[in-house]
Design an enzyme around this catalytic site. Sequence first.
Site, PDB file in Angstrom:
ATOM      1  N   HIS A 111       1.712  -9.109  -3.784  1.00  0.00           N
ATOM      2  CA  HIS A 111       0.659  -8.126  -3.565  1.00  0.00           C
ATOM      3  C   HIS A 111       1.277  -6.731  -3.439  1.00  0.00           C
ATOM      4  CE1 HIS A 111      -3.156  -6.572  -1.935  1.00  0.00           C
ATOM      5  NE2 HIS A 111      -2.391  -5.857  -1.139  1.00  0.00           N
ATOM      6  N   ASP A 132       1.050 -17.628  -5.308  1.00  0.00           N
ATOM      7  CA  ASP A 132       1.710 -16.494  -5.967  1.00  0.00           C
ATOM      8  C   ASP A 132       0.679 -15.736  -6.794  1.00  0.00           C
ATOM      9  OD1 ASP A 132       3.563 -14.728  -6.969  1.00  0.00           O
ATOM     10  OD2 ASP A 132       4.188 -16.062  -8.592  1.00  0.00           O
ATOM     11  N   GLU A 139       2.407 -10.718   0.071  1.00  0.00           N
ATOM     12  CA  GLU A 139       2.723  -9.296   0.037  1.00  0.00           C
ATOM     13  C   GLU A 139       4.236  -9.088   0.144  1.00  0.00           C
ATOM     14  OE1 GLU A 139       0.838  -5.142   1.731  1.00  0.00           O
ATOM     15  OE2 GLU A 139       0.561  -6.981   2.860  1.00  0.00           O
ATOM     16  N   ASP A 184       0.844  -1.192   0.000  1.00  0.00           N
ATOM     17  CA  ASP A 184       0.000   0.000   0.000  1.00  0.00           C
ATOM     18  C   ASP A 184       0.884   1.248   0.000  1.00  0.00           C
ATOM     19  OD1 ASP A 184       1.013  -0.255   2.549  1.00  0.00           O
ATOM     20  OD2 ASP A 184      -0.815   0.355   3.553  1.00  0.00           O
TER      21      ASP A 184
END
Length: 869
Positions: free
Chosen positions: A678, A726, A735, A347
Amino acid sequence: MTPSRRRLTALAAAAALALTGGTAAPAHAEVPPDAPEQLRNGDFSAGTSPWFSYGTGDLGVTDGRLCTTVAGGLANPWDAGIGQDAVPLIAGAEYELSFDISATPGAAVKAVLQLGSAPYTTYASVDATATGAAQHVARTFTAPADNAGAQLIFQVGGSPEAQTFCLDNVSLRGGEAAPPYEPDTGPRVRVNQVGYLPGGPKNATVVTDAAEALPWQLRSAAGTVVADGTTTPRDVDPASGQRVQTVDFSAYRTPGTGYTLVVDGETSHPFDISGTLYDRLRADSLQFFYAQRSGTAIDGDLIGAAYARPAGHLGVAPNQGDTEVPCQPGVCDYSLDVRGGWYDAGDHGKYVVNGGIATYQLLNAFERTRTAESAAGGTALGDATLRVPERGNTVPDILDEARWELEFLLRMQVPAGQPLAGMVHHKIHDRNWTGLPLAPQDDPQPRELHPPSTAATLNLAAVAAQCARLFAPYDAAFAARCGAAAKTAYAAAKAHPVVYASAADGTGGGAYDDTNVADEFYWAAVELWLTTGASAYLADLTASPLHTADVFATGGAFGWQSVAALGRLDLATVPNGLPAAERARIRASVTAAADRYLATVRDQAYGLPLPGAADAYVWGSNSNLVNNAIVLATAFDLSRDAKYRDGAVQSADYLLGRNALNMSYVTGWGEQHARNQHSRIFAHQLNPDLPNPPAGSLAGGPNAALQDPYAANLLAGCAPMFCYVDDINSYATNEVAINWNSALAWLASFLADQGDAAAVAAPTCAVTYTTHGSWPDGFTTQVTVKNTGTAAVNGWSLRWAFVGDQKVSGYWSAKVTQSGATVTAKNESWNARIAPGGTVTFGLNGSTSGGPNPDPNLITLNGAACTLS
């Protein structure tokens, strides 16, 4: 890395409705009564998982219904929502969406099935008016597109009045039952797909039903058998659920490329045997941090054209920027410039406690070069060794990279004159969760400072104290700034010792909550004492119960929530003034922990320092494994006992392919490696115009808890080592995170330093280092080196490192130079030869600002460590 990744799409529903107008698919489908159910836990009998919400109160189950509150006055319906990810749809298949809904006092609701990332295409939508009495709503539709990971959102915002919403019996029937997921694990012979060090351990694992030992062959790239032997049966491995056997071909030491191992009719992926295997991994794993930088344009000439991007979060539209960030409502009445730093994970948030441990590991990887014989004085981590903009500035590049985060951490400190001055804001991130993919420069969300916390404050105190001693030889002003901030933060934390981050503060970013900060107090006191030598910090660290406790956990020696081991490792390795017996006790605690990790390595059929139980395979399990390997590596640096080095080296095998899935968890490393971690930034799987994560990025790894819906749907019932996929949608297993890559970078640097991992030679020299006089700004030291070997030394170079800002100002009987903290003393023409049993003595004067001036832990003669006396 954020523990509430379920709230990923706060804006997704808004975008979908804006693009499609909220129109529903035609309601003419016919769904048979035995059609399979595509939602999980729609009756909420299993609690709230895997449902998530954004813009609402906490989710809870009341009288068998999922309920939450929503504030009145939200501008749009999509400003609050309840949803589930990883909903499979098949183009042309017929579905029925049904649910029971109620609201008090009453409001409009829209249920939307959509693509969970840009462009947020709507597949179907249903409008309803919820009242105090539950009503049943059902709608049939034909799916317009395939999507194995669609998203269902109930939009519950936009009412002028506060509401309590409740859902029950949510169902999506239709399509086809999902086939069992079968990962492609390739050949049954599992090896480190990168390779093995010539003198190091070489082990492999074979998946086989055979009960008896099997013959194995090691073959060259040309197919020639170069070694052979028999396997060792290991029965059923608990972590993988597989019946396995192991192969040990450590005796073969010939360097080469393209080797394969053949067992039971199966041929492994190819691998190399080389002493330079890990040189590039050190650079790649550190390069990850430049790719994660916030507040600066990323230069494609340095990292590759695919990774070039404009600066993110500097206030250039649509960004609202990090240069003047206000607090959450009610937290403070000021704004701070908190630009820079690293994006935490997948993020765009920046978190002090995670940034703290990541920065520590980069700084510690550099500090290790002062105290570890195999680190060669830090030449491989010096200036111009990494692809960073600051290369060529005479400062080691790894320190330049750490400084990018340090500057951000310093900006998070509460200014003087404000309430809680000196404390540190826990985090800064978007007001709401954003979807994938989203480049930093395109993030439109407002940014907010979250409340200060004691944990964040002590993280700054610890790493700023490290900064003060490590930057002292390169940038005295920055070192002084770090030192002042560290002392201010520590004093503020002592004045406010129980200010905790809220576990409920997880909208738009992870909570990173921690209500036990005794370990942070211990770690900060250790770092401040090592840097300043002040007795108050020594009193605090020795008074802590953690000072004599076993601080190395089995499942993970340390992590952002448990940092006492960081203090212990630094007391064991950084030169300091503790009494000799106390130093010996502390070092023994490190080797004792390493012995336990070694026992685990031997017990596990895949040779990793993690137990085989499911509770060892947690969020970020790969970083826990690496941190345990770091303890093994440190034990080797302290003891020179090769068994610890071999344990650390073998730990890397698991990461690079010797595991149940037969894949490398490091992007770009190994024939079969992770590619789709991710990340909003590196989201090639969702947008082909974006890159995959750069080479050297470590995936979180198997996570038996399966906290994300994609993994939960795909991997239910998995054996622990198989609880990984994956796929970019699996944030709980796949992530990226700065504290995982910092661990990898530390270990990669250690591995690269080992060369061919040859046998450790016994010392052939002894050094007596004596400081005869000290005064407030200087000292005089005499050094005597004795040749304890059997051959004469003809020409000598002695090397050691100071702890802080000490500088050589004069010398005699040797030619003494200094680079950074590293001192090199070379012979004069008349004392170049040291006969067996003979000695040479020289001296020096030094200047200092008054900090501690302990004797060095490591002195090398012509690159080899001497015994200190």
